[in-house]
Design a protein around this motif. Structure first.
Motif, PDB file in Angstrom:
ATOM      1  N   PHE A 112      75.642  19.703  36.903  1.00 21.52           N
ATOM      2  CA  PHE A 112      74.186  19.320  36.735  1.00 21.52           C
ATOM      3  C   PHE A 112      74.041  17.997  35.815  1.00 21.52           C
TER       4      PHE A 112
ATOM      5  N   TYR B 128      68.520  26.405  39.328  1.00 23.33           N
ATOM      6  CA  TYR B 128      68.327  27.050  37.896  1.00 23.33           C
ATOM      7  C   TYR B 128      69.316  28.279  37.888  1.00 23.33           C
TER       8      TYR B 128
ATOM      9  N   PHE C 192      72.797  28.128  36.578  1.00 19.78           N
ATOM     10  CA  PHE C 192      72.966  27.692  35.216  1.00 19.78           C
ATOM     11  C   PHE C 192      73.573  28.785  34.244  1.00 19.78           C
TER      12      PHE C 192
ATOM     13  N   ILE D  11      76.324  23.939  34.662  1.00 16.71           N
ATOM     14  CA  ILE D  11      75.812  22.929  33.886  1.00 16.71           C
ATOM     15  C   ILE D  11      76.288  21.662  33.938  1.00 16.71           C
TER      16      ILE D  11
ATOM     17  N   THR E 275      71.218  30.301  28.591  1.00 17.90           N
ATOM     18  CA  THR E 275      72.673  30.494  28.923  1.00 17.90           C
ATOM     19  C   THR E 275      73.970  30.113  28.142  1.00 17.90           C
TER      20      THR E 275
ATOM     21  N   ILE F 231      68.787  26.634  30.447  1.00 15.42           N
ATOM     22  CA  ILE F 231      70.000  26.322  30.116  1.00 15.42           C
ATOM     23  C   ILE F 231      70.264  26.598  28.669  1.00 15.42           C
TER      24      ILE F 231
END
Length: 238
Positions: free
Chosen positions: A29, A17, A20, A26, A166, A163
């Motif tokens: 991921f 995490y 992120f 991201i 961010t 997420i």
């Protein structure tokens, strides 16, 4: 139960995490996580196949109508929700659109959907998918429900919120992805999570053997999720 709580706490503080804060991380991921989005549906369909009637000719389910309705409610939301424009779409297909929106690679998941060959899954996600498909296809109904609740619905809201924060802080233009994430935060914490727990509680009842089976399946699901995050993190560092 204490073991389950500890594993959940470890997952909510996983180092992945912390990556992120960058869009590229991201996107990386999402390339792996999309397979978890896909096999989630297999666990759900396994529950639907067992607890409702999907055969012809139809006959009433052996489970109470309340449980049938509960499962069908989750299926309705996951397989035919509405997108930000009010159009019907599955959450998986919405996730694919979100991947394309931010430039995350969809090549591997699209190849896999054509072949359904597990060898086409990236190595970091392959073991995770194999485990969940085995539970969905061959597991006891309690194992399926426990994997569904502990390994999925219980974890999603906190993970996705990181997420979302961010993307908004970095002013990333990703309306589809943000909608997908916020929609899941809403339904998993406010709707599907409680429904999944209610289903699991009904299936185990006061049977201690079934409760232990559920805890074991839940713990295994959390371990597999932790390994998936480890693999994502390690591949990001390569």
């Amino acid at each position: 139960m204490q073991e389950i709580l500890l594993k959940q706490q470890l997952l909510t503080h996983h180092s992945v995490y912390g990556t992120f804060n960058k869009l590229e991380a991201i996107k990386h991921f999402m390339r792996f996580h999309v397979f978890a989005v896909w096999d989630f549906m297999s666990l759900l369909k396994s529950l639907q196949r067992e607890m409702t009637c999907v055969n012809v000719p139809w006959k009433p389910s052996q489970y109470p109508p309340e449980m049938v309705r509960l499962i069908n409610q989750i299926v309705l939301g996951e397989e035919s929700d509405l997108d930000q424009h009010g159009c019907a779409i599955s959450h998986f297909e919405l996730y694919l659109k979100a991947m394309e929106e931010v430039g995350a690679s969809t090549a591997e998941i699209k190849t896999f959907l054509k072949t359904l060959d597990l060898n086409d899954i990236p190595e970091g996600a392959r073991e995770f998918v194999k485990h969940n498909l085995n539970i969905a296809e061959h597991g006891h109904i309690v194992e399926v429900a426990a994997s569904f609740f502990y390994g999925r619905e219980k974890l999603i809201p906190e993970m996705f919120q990181t997420i979302v924060d961010t993307l908004k802080n970095e002013n990333v233009h990703a309306p589809t992805l943000i909608y997908y994430l916020e929609r899941h935060i809403e339904v998993d914490s406010g709707e599907h999570g409680p429904l999944a727990l209610k289903c699991l509680d009904y299936l185990t009842g006061e049977n201690e053997v079934l409760k232990q089976l559920a805890f074991k399946a839940g713990a295994d699901a959390l371990d597999m999720r932790h390994k998936l995050w480890d693999d994502v993190l390690n591949s990001l560092r390569l």
